[in-house]
Design a protein around this motif. Sequence first.
Motif, PDB file in Angstrom:
ATOM      1  N   LEU A 140      42.788  51.677  -1.793  1.00 36.99           N
ATOM      2  CA  LEU A 140      41.335  51.560  -1.692  1.00 36.99           C
ATOM      3  C   LEU A 140      40.860  50.123  -1.856  1.00 36.99           C
ATOM      4  O   LEU A 140      41.565  49.285  -2.422  1.00 36.99           O
ATOM      5  N   VAL A 141      39.638  49.884  -1.401  1.00 30.48           N
ATOM      6  CA  VAL A 141      39.020  48.562  -1.530  1.00 30.48           C
ATOM      7  C   VAL A 141      39.018  48.110  -2.986  1.00 30.48           C
ATOM      8  O   VAL A 141      39.307  46.948  -3.282  1.00 30.48           O
ATOM      9  N   ARG A 142      38.733  49.005  -3.913  1.00 26.34           N
ATOM     10  CA  ARG A 142      38.687  48.628  -5.338  1.00 26.34           C
ATOM     11  C   ARG A 142      40.021  48.069  -5.815  1.00 26.34           C
ATOM     12  O   ARG A 142      40.070  47.303  -6.756  1.00 26.34           O
TER      13      ARG A 142
ATOM     14  N   GLU B 276      41.944  50.629   5.369  1.00 28.05           N
ATOM     15  CA  GLU B 276      41.831  50.810   6.817  1.00 28.05           C
ATOM     16  C   GLU B 276      40.375  50.776   7.256  1.00 28.05           C
ATOM     17  O   GLU B 276      40.035  50.176   8.281  1.00 28.05           O
ATOM     18  N   GLU B 277      39.496  51.411   6.470  1.00 29.66           N
ATOM     19  CA  GLU B 277      38.062  51.377   6.790  1.00 29.66           C
ATOM     20  C   GLU B 277      37.526  49.952   6.701  1.00 29.66           C
ATOM     21  O   GLU B 277      36.761  49.504   7.562  1.00 29.66           O
ATOM     22  N   ALA B 278      37.916  49.224   5.667  1.00 26.67           N
ATOM     23  CA  ALA B 278      37.456  47.845   5.505  1.00 26.67           C
ATOM     24  C   ALA B 278      37.970  46.965   6.635  1.00 26.67           C
ATOM     25  O   ALA B 278      37.207  46.187   7.216  1.00 26.67           O
ATOM     26  N   ALA B 279      39.247  47.095   6.965  1.00 31.98           N
ATOM     27  CA  ALA B 279      39.823  46.302   8.057  1.00 31.98           C
ATOM     28  C   ALA B 279      39.143  46.638   9.380  1.00 31.98           C
ATOM     29  O   ALA B 279      38.868  45.744  10.195  1.00 31.98           O
ATOM     30  N   GLY B 280      38.839  47.901   9.595  1.00 32.17           N
ATOM     31  CA  GLY B 280      38.140  48.306  10.818  1.00 32.17           C
ATOM     32  C   GLY B 280      36.747  47.701  10.915  1.00 32.17           C
ATOM     33  O   GLY B 280      36.330  47.239  11.978  1.00 32.17           O
TER      34      GLY B 280
ATOM     35  N   VAL C 108      40.149  39.612   4.352  1.00 37.47           N
ATOM     36  CA  VAL C 108      41.331  39.928   5.150  1.00 37.47           C
ATOM     37  C   VAL C 108      42.587  39.567   4.360  1.00 37.47           C
ATOM     38  O   VAL C 108      43.552  40.325   4.331  1.00 37.47           O
ATOM     39  N   ARG C 109      42.568  38.442   3.687  1.00 40.35           N
ATOM     40  CA  ARG C 109      43.724  38.015   2.890  1.00 40.35           C
ATOM     41  C   ARG C 109      44.041  39.028   1.785  1.00 40.35           C
ATOM     42  O   ARG C 109      45.203  39.330   1.536  1.00 40.35           O
ATOM     43  N   ASP C 110      43.007  39.572   1.148  1.00 38.96           N
ATOM     44  CA  ASP C 110      43.229  40.586   0.112  1.00 38.96           C
ATOM     45  C   ASP C 110      43.932  41.810   0.696  1.00 38.96           C
ATOM     46  O   ASP C 110      44.847  42.368   0.089  1.00 38.96           O
ATOM     47  N   ILE C 111      43.489  42.223   1.866  1.00 38.58           N
ATOM     48  CA  ILE C 111      44.085  43.396   2.511  1.00 38.58           C
ATOM     49  C   ILE C 111      45.535  43.115   2.887  1.00 38.58           C
ATOM     50  O   ILE C 111      46.424  43.943   2.643  1.00 38.58           O
ATOM     51  N   ILE C 112      45.799  41.957   3.440  1.00 42.55           N
ATOM     52  CA  ILE C 112      47.178  41.607   3.818  1.00 42.55           C
ATOM     53  C   ILE C 112      48.082  41.585   2.591  1.00 42.55           C
ATOM     54  O   ILE C 112      49.217  42.064   2.641  1.00 42.55           O
TER      55      ILE C 112
END
Length: 133
Positions: A2-4, A86-90, A114-118
Amino acid sequence: MLVRDAMSTVVLTIGPAHTLRQAARLMSARRVGAAIVLDPDTSGLGILTERDVLNSVGAGQDPDRETAGIHTTNDVVFAAPAWTLEEAAGAMAHGGFRHLIVLDGDGPVGIVSVRDIIRCWAPARRHAASAAL
């Protein structure tokens, strides 16, 4: 995930009257790529990113005279802590931006980039690939 789990809770908040140089110094000192711009006159949240500063300087504008308020993106897409990555990246891919302000209730609680997600996805994918062997 999750984003959190991925978001940075180091949130830099500045006002619209900050110059771009002041904003850049604060962003650099905090090692963040974006600042939340809080305008008390409008009660609205905006975002100023390193790209906004770069575009202004690249256009020949004086960072000591240009203010954050002029370069702030006010049409912001917000994420919720319970969104999936996935929702945030989308949302980022669809909107063409690299940062989302994360709101919980009425206030910002973080920023996800984006860096956080990667960072979250890369170890998980490496682990999955190793387990498949």
